[in-house]
Design an enzyme around this catalytic site. Sequence first.
Site, PDB file in Angstrom:
ATOM      1  N   THR A  23       3.456   4.070  -2.230  1.00 56.61           N
ATOM      2  CA  THR A  23       2.473   3.473  -1.325  1.00 56.61           C
ATOM      3  C   THR A  23       3.041   2.248  -0.634  1.00 56.61           C
ATOM      4  OG1 THR A  23       0.637   4.309  -2.647  1.00 56.61           O
ATOM      5  CG2 THR A  23       0.142   2.487  -1.157  1.00 56.61           C
ATOM      6  N   CYS A  24       3.805   1.471  -1.363  1.00 55.43           N
ATOM      7  CA  CYS A  24       4.391   0.247  -0.805  1.00 55.43           C
ATOM      8  C   CYS A  24       5.318   0.562   0.370  1.00 55.43           C
ATOM      9  CB  CYS A  24       5.155  -0.517  -1.884  1.00 55.43           C
ATOM     10  SG  CYS A  24       4.174  -0.875  -3.357  1.00 55.43           S
TER      11      CYS A  24
END
Length: 159
Positions: free
Chosen positions: A48-49
Amino acid sequence: MTISVGDKLPRTNFVKATANGPEAVDSEEYFKGRRVALFAVPGAFTPTCSAKHLPGYVEKHGELTGKGIDEVACTAVNDPFVMGAWAKSSNAGDITMLADGNGEFAEAIGLTMDGSKFGLGKRSQRYSMIVNDGVVEQLNVEGPGEFKVSTAEHMLASI
């Protein structure tokens, strides 16, 4: 105790990834006299980062600075070499990478998480904040597994 809006950030140390190598950064000096959009991720190169969080701030950098933000910075409990490599591979040259390698900043503001079951150890929670002259002006902490309120889009809508 978790930091809150209106609180002064505690003094800790970061290491900034620069073209000339790691550079020590005193948090009090870094935030002094400026308005900084700071976002934290559990880890560089994590799904996600890398796919959403950092790219959102890269894309919205100009809009944030257009709304009175002096600098956009990302922090994670990673070393400065990893943070520098992540910035380079993500074309995130406008984002200041602040390595919190020992988790001192995350611990001092009460925003750590235990990622041990994923082999990550102690990490920072996912959040964003606006820091104005060392004081928390806005704070957006994500719930476990969420990605909503720490986004660049949410921050822009809240300024």
